[in-house]
Structures are given as C-alpha cells and as structure tokens.
Design a protein around this motif. Structure first.
Motif, PDB file in Angstrom:
ATOM      1  N   PHE A 190     -15.001  87.991  10.891  1.00  0.00           N
ATOM      2  CA  PHE A 190     -16.540  88.116  10.578  1.00  0.00           C
ATOM      3  C   PHE A 190     -17.556  88.316  11.563  1.00  0.00           C
ATOM      4  N   SER A 191     -18.030  89.573  11.787  1.00  0.00           N
ATOM      5  CA  SER A 191     -19.020  90.140  12.739  1.00  0.00           C
ATOM      6  C   SER A 191     -20.256  89.975  11.989  1.00  0.00           C
ATOM      7  N   TRP A 192     -21.136  89.368  13.146  1.00  0.00           N
ATOM      8  CA  TRP A 192     -22.659  89.024  12.472  1.00  0.00           C
ATOM      9  C   TRP A 192     -23.681  89.003  13.478  1.00  0.00           C
ATOM     10  N   ILE A 193     -24.667  88.930  13.163  1.00  0.00           N
ATOM     11  CA  ILE A 193     -25.730  89.000  14.169  1.00  0.00           C
ATOM     12  C   ILE A 193     -27.206  88.304  13.491  1.00  0.00           C
ATOM     13  N   HIS A 194     -27.965  87.374  14.360  1.00  0.00           N
ATOM     14  CA  HIS A 194     -29.070  86.775  14.051  1.00  0.00           C
ATOM     15  C   HIS A 194     -30.097  87.798  13.942  1.00  0.00           C
ATOM     16  N   LEU A 195     -31.008  87.507  12.776  1.00  0.00           N
ATOM     17  CA  LEU A 195     -32.038  88.395  12.496  1.00  0.00           C
ATOM     18  C   LEU A 195     -33.102  88.300  13.840  1.00  0.00           C
ATOM     19  N   ASP A 196     -33.378  87.357  14.331  1.00  0.00           N
ATOM     20  CA  ASP A 196     -34.331  87.263  15.513  1.00  0.00           C
ATOM     21  C   ASP A 196     -33.529  88.330  16.720  1.00  0.00           C
ATOM     22  N   ASP A 197     -32.204  88.321  16.884  1.00  0.00           N
ATOM     23  CA  ASP A 197     -31.638  89.250  17.871  1.00  0.00           C
ATOM     24  C   ASP A 197     -31.922  90.527  17.467  1.00  0.00           C
ATOM     25  N   LEU A 198     -31.356  90.941  16.227  1.00  0.00           N
ATOM     26  CA  LEU A 198     -31.691  92.227  15.768  1.00  0.00           C
ATOM     27  C   LEU A 198     -33.073  92.907  15.855  1.00  0.00           C
ATOM     28  N   PHE A 199     -34.173  91.981  16.007  1.00  0.00           N
ATOM     29  CA  PHE A 199     -35.525  92.531  16.385  1.00  0.00           C
ATOM     30  C   PHE A 199     -35.314  92.811  17.949  1.00  0.00           C
ATOM     31  N   GLN A 200     -35.132  91.880  18.531  1.00  0.00           N
ATOM     32  CA  GLN A 200     -35.134  91.946  19.971  1.00  0.00           C
ATOM     33  C   GLN A 200     -34.300  93.134  20.497  1.00  0.00           C
ATOM     34  N   ILE A 201     -33.318  93.515  19.659  1.00  0.00           N
ATOM     35  CA  ILE A 201     -32.435  94.607  20.125  1.00  0.00           C
ATOM     36  C   ILE A 201     -33.416  95.972  19.931  1.00  0.00           C
ATOM     37  N   VAL A 202     -34.103  96.049  18.788  1.00  0.00           N
ATOM     38  CA  VAL A 202     -35.044  97.316  18.591  1.00  0.00           C
ATOM     39  C   VAL A 202     -36.035  97.162  19.806  1.00  0.00           C
ATOM     40  N   GLU A 203     -36.503  96.124  19.876  1.00  0.00           N
ATOM     41  CA  GLU A 203     -37.402  96.122  21.092  1.00  0.00           C
ATOM     42  C   GLU A 203     -36.967  96.632  22.306  1.00  0.00           C
ATOM     43  N   PHE A 204     -35.596  96.114  22.856  1.00  0.00           N
ATOM     44  CA  PHE A 204     -35.169  96.221  24.024  1.00  0.00           C
ATOM     45  C   PHE A 204     -34.967  97.983  24.065  1.00  0.00           C
ATOM     46  N   LEU A 205     -34.541  98.512  22.826  1.00  0.00           N
ATOM     47  CA  LEU A 205     -34.203  99.952  22.845  1.00  0.00           C
ATOM     48  C   LEU A 205     -35.250 100.537  22.791  1.00  0.00           C
ATOM     49  N   ARG A 206     -36.523 100.180  22.261  1.00  0.00           N
ATOM     50  CA  ARG A 206     -37.655 100.665  22.452  1.00  0.00           C
ATOM     51  C   ARG A 206     -38.274 100.953  23.744  1.00  0.00           C
ATOM     52  N   GLU A 207     -37.825 100.127  24.602  1.00  0.00           N
ATOM     53  CA  GLU A 207     -38.524  99.912  26.048  1.00  0.00           C
ATOM     54  C   GLU A 207     -37.449 100.750  27.080  1.00  0.00           C
ATOM     55  N   ARG A 208     -36.310 100.714  26.400  1.00  0.00           N
ATOM     56  CA  ARG A 208     -35.356 101.497  27.408  1.00  0.00           C
ATOM     57  C   ARG A 208     -35.117 103.280  26.823  1.00  0.00           C
ATOM     58  N   GLU A 209     -36.030 103.924  27.610  1.00  0.00           N
ATOM     59  CA  GLU A 209     -36.171 105.288  27.173  1.00  0.00           C
ATOM     60  C   GLU A 209     -34.948 106.209  27.476  1.00  0.00           C
TER      61      GLU A 209
END
Length: 295
Positions: A190-209
């Motif tokens: 069962f692979s899973w992710i917490h909703l808040d980590d998903l948001f933080q991933i988006v923010e991390f990728l937004r900053e990492r051009e």
C-alpha cells in the motif's frame, strides 16, 4: 499584483485543500470545474485568461476510478483525463505569458502489481490493463505538448490520506463496523501519501526550476495491507477486524459498484527522484500520518 494559481478540477478532495492553502498564502486562486460557480471547461476564453500570467497551473481533473469498469465508465474515466489535459494544453499555447509551471496529475497505478520490489521512476516497470492504459495515455497526452516557456511535471500520485475525505472515509468505516481485517492475502503493498506532503511537494517543485518530468508522489515507507489495517484498528481501538478474502471482495465490489483492483493491486512505489532532489517528508511513516488524521 497577487501571484496567480489555476486549479483545474479543483473542487475535489485534493483541489479544495490546495485552494484553501494557496488562499492562505495570498495567491489569487482560479478554479476550472464543471461546477457552475467556477470557470467552465467549455469557456475557452476565460480559461486562457485565467492561465495567462499564472505562476502555476495544476491539473487534478478526472472522473473517479471508484466505479465499475464498464464501457461507459471506462470511456468517461479516459476522456475526463485526456480531454481536460488537451484543453489546458491549447490554452497554454495561446497565452501571451504562459504559466511558469504546469503540473499534471498522473497515478502510481501506472506501475505493475509488485510484491517483489519497489518501483522507482528510473527502473519501475509499467504494468498492463485498463488503469495502466489510462495512466500512460494521460501522460502521453500531457508530454505531447512541447512548451518552451512552461516547465512540465507529471505527478504519479499514490493513495492520498487526509482528514475529512478521500479513501480515509471508507477505510475508517470498515474498521468501525468490525470489517478492518486484511483484504485478500494482505501481502499487497500500500503506497500512500499525506495530503499536506503532496502540497509541499508541489511547492518544492515550483521553487526548483531545474526539475521537470515524472515524479513519484508517495511516502518513502509504504506498508503491506496487513500493516495498514492493523494500524487503523490500533488508532480506532478496534480489537476485532474480520478479514475479507478475494471472493468476498469480488462479490462486495459488485454490490457497492467498484473494482477490487483498488484494494488488491500491490502498489510498491518509492519517491526516488524527490528524495534525490532533497525533499523532506513531514509524514514519512504511516503511523505519523494516521496520528495526524485520526485524533
């Protein structure tokens, strides 16, 4: 001028959470949806207007896969992903100031049933069957757009865990009614992710051009179905959990109009690219995630 973010398909469980967080960060949030109060998918002019000059475009659109895979539903599942992606692609192409980053959903279900080893972006094996066809066609549609001014990232999202919605509702109900035992053999991952980590991933990728392409969005420590159900029972103080063998799941899934693949497929997915890039998970273990979700 406020920074602008566009959430396509932004009225679901993930989209509503993202909209709330981006508003808290003082973004101007635009939502494209079939719901009347938002920008309509049919209104190409308003879509382009919203996307033009956006910092970020996130596409979360797609009919739920929690249904029977008959021909009508299969067509709707596929088209709701590919047609929305095409509509966004055409809108981006017609922008004077295209968005800096376009993030499109994909799914961790793209990989094969895996009980032998973890699947990474580099050496994960693509599976077969309808769900995989949806995922590969979705990604192919997205990456077919060669955009010189917009970075493109596809997120292969595992099962998202968060408060008040998503899969937590049916799982918690199963446990509460004494049905929180293993499903099938219980050995499936069962692979899973917490909703808040998903948001933080988006923010991390937004900053990492410097980053683009495909990313697995899953916590670094997946568990077996056996361990998942055990932890859910512990959190809810449920001493008994009746198991559900495959034949029972097959019968039950017809009654509740869903597919057993959703619980029986072994998704063993590791976020190798994110970890190599230096992303840190707030909820790396299931115990930490469930402790935040279930009080």
């Amino acid at each position: 001028m406020k920074k602008k973010v566009v959430l396509a398909g932004g009225t679901g469980f993930i989209g509503q959470h993202f909209a709330k967080l981006y508003k808290e960060l003082d973004y101007d949030v635009h939502i494209i949806s079939r719901q009347n109060e938002h920008i309509s998918w049919k209104d190409k002019e308003r879509m382009q207007e919203a996307i033009d000059g956006a910092e970020l475009l996130i596409n979360l659109a797609g009919k739920s896969v929690n249904c029977r895979y008959n021909e009508v539903n299969k067509k709707a599942i596929m088209q709701s992903r590919t047609e929305t992606t095409k509509a966004l692609g055409e809108a981006v192409l017609s922008c004077e100031t295209p968005p800096k980053l376009w993030i499109n959903s994909s799914t961790a279900t793209i990989y094969r049933h895996a009980e032998d080893r973890a699947m990474t972006e580099a050496d994960g094996e693509i599976g077969t069957g309808f769900s995989v066809d949806v995922a590969t066609t979705w990604e192919d549609t997205f990456f077919a757009y060669q955009l010189s001014h917009t970075r493109q990232i596809a997120l292969r999202i595992a099962i998202v865990l968060g408060k008040g919605g998503g899969v937590m509702i049916p799982y918690l109900n199963l446990v509460k009614f004494g049905l929180g035992g293993v499903q099938g053999t219980g050995d499936q991952m069962f692979s899973w992710i917490h909703l808040d980590d998903l948001f933080q991933i988006v923010e991390f990728l937004r900053e990492r051009e410097d980053l683009s392409g495909v990313f697995n969005c899953s916590a670094p420590e997946p568990v077996t179905n056996h361990e998942l159900m055990k932890q859910l029972r512990t959190k809810l103080n449920a001493p008994i959990g009746l198991p559900a063998p495959k034949w029972m799941l097959e019968a039950g899934s017809i009654l509740i109009r869903t597919e057993t693949e959703l619980v029986l497929k072994s998704r063993w997915v590791i976020p190798e690219r994110l970890e190599q890039a230096g992303f840190t998970f707030t909820y790396p273990t299931l115990d930490q995630a469930l402790s935040e979700i279930i009080h």
